[in-house]
Design a protein around this motif. Structure first.
Motif, short mmCIF file in Angstrom:
data_model
loop_
_atom_site.label_atom_id
_atom_site.label_comp_id
_atom_site.label_asym_id
_atom_site.label_seq_id
_atom_site.Cartn_x
_atom_site.Cartn_y
_atom_site.Cartn_z
N HIS A 27 1.66 -18.72 8.76
CA HIS A 27 2.68 -19.67 8.29
C HIS A 27 2.63 -19.82 6.76
N MET A 28 3.80 -20.04 6.14
CA MET A 28 3.87 -20.30 4.68
C MET A 28 4.92 -21.37 4.38
N ASN A 29 4.74 -22.04 3.23
CA ASN A 29 5.72 -23.04 2.75
C ASN A 29 5.90 -22.88 1.24
N GLY A 89 4.97 -14.82 8.79
CA GLY A 89 4.87 -13.37 8.54
C GLY A 89 3.65 -12.80 9.24
N MET A 90 3.57 -11.48 9.22
CA MET A 90 2.53 -10.79 10.00
C MET A 90 1.40 -10.28 9.09
N ASN A 91 0.25 -10.89 9.26
CA ASN A 91 -0.96 -10.40 8.61
C ASN A 91 -1.60 -9.35 9.53
N ASP A 110 -9.29 -7.84 4.83
CA ASP A 110 -8.80 -9.21 4.62
C ASP A 110 -8.30 -9.41 3.19
N ALA A 111 -7.25 -10.22 3.02
CA ALA A 111 -6.57 -10.40 1.73
C ALA A 111 -6.01 -9.06 1.26
N GLY A 112 -5.16 -8.52 2.11
CA GLY A 112 -4.67 -7.14 1.92
C GLY A 112 -3.70 -6.97 0.78
N VAL A 122 0.84 -1.21 0.00
CA VAL A 122 0.00 0.00 0.00
C VAL A 122 0.88 1.26 0.00
N GLY A 123 1.88 1.28 0.87
CA GLY A 123 2.76 2.45 0.94
C GLY A 123 3.49 2.69 -0.38
N GLN A 124 3.98 1.61 -0.98
CA GLN A 124 4.75 1.76 -2.23
C GLN A 124 3.87 2.27 -3.37
N ALA A 182 6.42 -6.70 7.47
CA ALA A 182 5.50 -6.31 6.41
C ALA A 182 4.83 -7.56 5.86
N GLY A 183 3.50 -7.60 5.91
CA GLY A 183 2.78 -8.72 5.29
C GLY A 183 3.15 -8.81 3.81
N SER A 184 3.47 -7.68 3.22
CA SER A 184 3.76 -7.64 1.78
C SER A 184 4.99 -8.44 1.40
N ALA A 216 1.62 -14.68 0.05
CA ALA A 216 1.64 -15.77 -0.91
C ALA A 216 1.30 -15.35 -2.34
N GLY A 217 0.85 -14.11 -2.52
CA GLY A 217 0.55 -13.65 -3.87
C GLY A 217 -0.75 -14.17 -4.46
N SER A 218 -1.65 -14.66 -3.61
CA SER A 218 -2.96 -15.07 -4.13
C SER A 218 -3.81 -13.82 -4.35
C1 LIG Z 1 1.98 -15.31 5.50
C2 LIG Z 1 0.99 -14.36 4.86
C3 LIG Z 1 0.39 -14.71 3.66
C4 LIG Z 1 -0.52 -13.83 3.06
N1 LIG Z 1 -1.02 -14.17 1.84
C5 LIG Z 1 -1.81 -13.29 1.20
C6 LIG Z 1 -2.25 -13.57 -0.11
O1 LIG Z 1 -1.88 -14.60 -0.69
N2 LIG Z 1 -3.06 -12.68 -0.72
C7 LIG Z 1 -3.46 -11.53 -0.12
O2 LIG Z 1 -4.23 -10.78 -0.72
N3 LIG Z 1 -3.02 -11.20 1.11
C8 LIG Z 1 -2.19 -12.05 1.78
N4 LIG Z 1 -1.72 -11.73 3.01
C9 LIG Z 1 -2.07 -10.44 3.59
C10 LIG Z 1 -1.21 -9.34 2.98
O3 LIG Z 1 0.12 -9.73 2.89
C11 LIG Z 1 -1.27 -8.05 3.78
O4 LIG Z 1 -2.59 -7.75 4.14
C12 LIG Z 1 -0.75 -6.88 2.93
O5 LIG Z 1 0.53 -7.18 2.44
C13 LIG Z 1 -0.73 -5.61 3.76
O6 LIG Z 1 -0.08 -4.62 3.01
P1 LIG Z 1 0.20 -3.21 3.66
O7 LIG Z 1 1.01 -2.43 2.71
O8 LIG Z 1 -1.08 -2.64 4.16
O9 LIG Z 1 1.02 -3.53 4.99
P2 LIG Z 1 2.35 -4.35 5.26
O10 LIG Z 1 2.89 -4.97 4.04
O11 LIG Z 1 2.06 -5.22 6.42
O12 LIG Z 1 3.36 -3.20 5.66
C14 LIG Z 1 3.15 -2.40 6.78
C15 LIG Z 1 4.48 -1.78 7.11
O13 LIG Z 1 4.25 -0.78 8.11
C16 LIG Z 1 5.35 -0.76 8.97
N5 LIG Z 1 4.96 -0.11 10.23
C17 LIG Z 1 4.01 -0.49 11.11
N6 LIG Z 1 3.94 0.39 12.13
C18 LIG Z 1 4.88 1.33 11.87
C19 LIG Z 1 5.30 2.51 12.56
N7 LIG Z 1 4.74 2.92 13.72
N8 LIG Z 1 6.33 3.25 12.02
C20 LIG Z 1 6.90 2.88 10.85
N9 LIG Z 1 6.52 1.78 10.15
C21 LIG Z 1 5.53 1.02 10.66
C22 LIG Z 1 5.74 -2.22 9.13
O14 LIG Z 1 7.09 -2.33 9.53
C23 LIG Z 1 5.49 -2.76 7.72
O15 LIG Z 1 6.68 -2.74 6.96
C24 LIG Z 1 -0.83 -12.59 3.66
C25 LIG Z 1 -0.23 -12.25 4.87
C26 LIG Z 1 0.69 -13.10 5.45
C27 LIG Z 1 1.36 -12.71 6.72
#
Ligand SMILES: Cc1cc2nc3c(=O)[nH]c(=O)nc-3n(C[C@H](O)[C@H](O)[C@H](O)COP(=O)(O)OP(=O)(O)OC[C@H]3O[C@@H](n4cnc5c(N)ncnc54)[C@H](O)[C@@H]3O)c2cc1C
Length: 374
Positions: free
Chosen positions: A230-232, A311-313, A338-340, A14-16, A38-40, A44-46
């Protein structure tokens, strides 16, 4: 002190993408990211569109929000296609997603679910075993049928993340590694980090699990919760699986990358070590997740797992949080539901449109942070 037009807190998908949208519009953009969890970078890329049975089972109270958001998921999958055309290839494949049934009661659940989804404009159909045999002959003999959602697909998140970062770099986006501890809003917004202080005209909060804590002093209580998963991934194999695969009752997602490797996940838990450490792999999740995969696709029983990770969802109330804080348009929220990863690029685009003064009210109204006003 770092001055900037726009500060984006969180450098995941989202940030990028928000940074790219705003830098393209001519803004000076800084992204600050704590550099952990970062969940990103773990996902898993679904590309999910149909309602996930896992989510329906775990969070039944949130199903109405997910169901109402189905048109957003359809649009989010289209946004990935646009992004892939502009900056890819991200190895995007859109051959649909199968949700498998192993008995008639699961099939009946899927039939009802498909009818609800079709009403929201999702492209779904039920397949019996002979129809499945034609597109997925690798399935176990016990599978009696499946729901096929044609909107679904997959990307390679490692490729997508790297390419998007390169695009942002080329547009002059500045990246800082820092943890933001607090935000205060005056003439400008001040973000106090562990290392530096940042001042910006506007701030986008794209911090996923960290979002709630960042804005709790600004009149909203956003219930963002970190969820370790968890992922594999297997070695490359000769199976040819083109769809995203899920199950009507059990937690699993399974798909194949261009490399031939199979990525297996879908919501098995990992061991929480707090938001500031990467979660640890739980061996029980590893065993449960891969043995279920081998039951559904028997050929996987002969393939080796070469890596597992955790990783952290982020979970909230099932819906995304998009738009300015109530009474404070200098701070814009951009947290997908959900599915972020699926929702990420669209949520980013909608948040950027708020910053640029061209919000799409019809798209974002129901996702406003005002629903969490303290
Ligand atoms: C194992 C796993 C598998 C997944 N598989 C899928 C999938 O297949 N398909 C799908 O759609 N979704 C999937 N998800 C969910 C998805 O990855 C996330 O919902 C999505 O990537 C979130 O993107 P984002 O940019 O909002 O946040 P993130 O990618 O989580 O990034 C948030 C960033 O904010 C930073 N941050 C937090 N607080 C602060 C702060 N106070 N100061 C500075 N930085 C901060 C963190 O360090 C992090 O880098 C999965 C998640 C996990 C963990």
């Amino acid at each position: 002190m770092i001055p900037t037009d726009i500060l984006i807190i969180g450098g995941g998908i989202v940030g990028q993408v928000t940074a790219i949208e705003l830098a393209q519009a001519g803004a000076q953009v800084t992204v600050v990211d704590a550099g952990i969890n970062a969940g990103s970078t773990a996902n898993a890329g679904s590309l999910h569109v149909q309602m996930q049975s896992r989510f329906m089972r775990l969070y039944p109270d949130q199903v109405p929000d997910i169901e109402a958001a189905l048109p957003l998921y359809c649009e989010a999958a289209e946004e990935w296609v646009r992004l892939d055309a502009a900056y890819g290839s991200f190895e995007l494949v859109r051959k649909g997603g199968l949700m498998l049934a192993e008995d008639n009661s699961q099939l009946a659940f899927l039939e009802k679910k498909a009818a609800r989804e079709a009403k929201k404009g999702v492209s779904v159909e039920m397949l019996d075993r002979p129809a499945l045999e034609r597109i997925a002959p690798w399935l176990g003999p016990q599978i009696v049928g499946a729901e096929l959602c044609r909107n679904e697909g997959k990307v390679n998140p490692l490729v997508a993340n790297l390419r998007l970062r390169a695009v942002a770099d080329a547009l002059g986006v500045r990246f800082e590694q820092d943890h933001i501890c607090s935000l205060s809003v005056g003439h400008r917004v001040e973000a106090i980090g562990q290392n530096k202080t940042y001042r910006a005209d506007r701030v986008v909060v794209a911090a996923a699990w960290g979002a709630g804590a960042l804005v709790q002093g600004l009149g909203v209580m956003i219930p963002s919760v970190a969820e370790p998963l968890h992922m594999n991934i297997t070695e490359a194999c000769s199976a040819r699986i083109s769809q995203l695969v899920q199950h009507a009752e059990r937690s699993i997602t399974l798909k194949q990358f261009n490399s031939g490797q199979i990525v297996i996940g879908g919501g098995w838990s990992a061991c929480d070590r707090g938001a500031h450490q990467v979660p640890a792999v739980d061996p029980l999740s590893l065993l449960g997740n891969v043995s279920l995969a081998a039951r559904l696709v028997p050929t996987l029983g002969h393939v080796r797992i070469i890596r597992t990770w955790a990783g952290m969802n982020t979970t909230m109330d099932g819906a995304s949080v998009i738009g300015p804080l109530p009474g404070c348009d200098k701070v814009v929220m951009a947290v997908p539901g959900d599915a972020g990863y699926t929702l990420g690029p669209l949520v980013a685009k909608l948040a950027a449109s708020c910053i640029l003064g061209q919000p799409d009210h019809s798209m974002i109204e129901r996702y406003s942070p005002a629903r969490f006003s303290a």
